[in-house]
Design an enzyme around this catalytic site. Structure first.
Site: not given
Ligand code: GAR
Length: 187
Positions: A14-15, A86, A88, A103, A105, A146, A175
């Site tokens: 979604s991001n 996810l 590295l 990134n 978080h 992170d 976000e």
């Molecule tokens: C987001 O909330 C992002 O911050 C998190 O995964 C989600 C992805 O949502 N990222 C982490 O946890 C990284 N450590 P999305 O796939 O709907 O954008």
């Protein structure tokens, strides 16, 4: 000329979609490629619908045969954006694109970060610890999970009736609101 963004995403995306549409509307940049490590990731369907190029990469492609490294060198992106990615990032990619990889978080780093701390795991830990607030952190990516320099944080209050799911929704709203703007400010 439009700036080039490559997005890396492992999940729903979604991001990634928000970033794609934000820059389509403002015209400053273009998401030229979305790379995922997960052939079942929702981000693939979103990109198909939005007609954005995608690539599914294996562990070998990332860590052994340099496929992703070479692909990125060819594209020469202005920014590489991790949006729920996810794995590295290999050190050679960090070295080649220093200060050009960021990134997001879903917590207020340095709290609730590190390996295994992603998505719902983060929100479950925050709720279990009865925190009064959580938020988002946008940071540069270095060789450790992170731990790169922080660019931006925004927070939200947690109410007693919040669950990991409702907190995830609050975090997603932060976000969507801030991530594209911070990307724009870096371009
Ligand atoms: C987001 O909330 C992002 O911050 C998190 O995964 C989600 C992805 O949502 N990222 C982490 O946890 C990284 N450590 P999305 O796939 O709907 O954008």
């Amino acid at each position: 000329m439009k700036k080039k963004i490559v997005v890396l995403a492992s999940g729903n995306g979604s991001n990634a979609e928000r970033i794609i549409t934000f820059f389509r509307e403002n015209g400053l940049a273009e998401v030229t490629l979305v790379i995922t490590n997960n052939p079942k990731a929702g981000v693939l369907e979103r990109c198909h619908r939005l007609e954005v190029n995608t690539m599914v990469a294996s562990r070998d492609d990332f860590y052994n045969n340099q496929l992703i490294f070479n692909k990125l060198k060819n594209i020469h992106p202005d920014l590489i954006v991790l949006a729920g990615f996810l794995w590295l990032i290999p050190a050679e990619i960090i070295r080649a694109f220093r200060d050009r990889i960021i990134n997001i978080h879903p917590a207020l780093l340095p709290a609730y970060g590190g390996k295994g701390m992603y998505g719902h795991h983060v929100h479950e830990a925050v709720i279990a610890a009865k925190e009064e607030k959580s938020g988002i952190t946008i940071h540069f990516v270095n060789e450790k999970y992170d731990q790169g320099d922080i660019l931006f944080q925004a927070d939200t209050l947690i109410t007693p009736d919040d669950t990991p799911e409702s907190l995830a929704e609050k975090i997603h709203q932060l976000e969507y609101r801030y991530f594209p703007e911070i990307i724009e400010s870096l371009l």
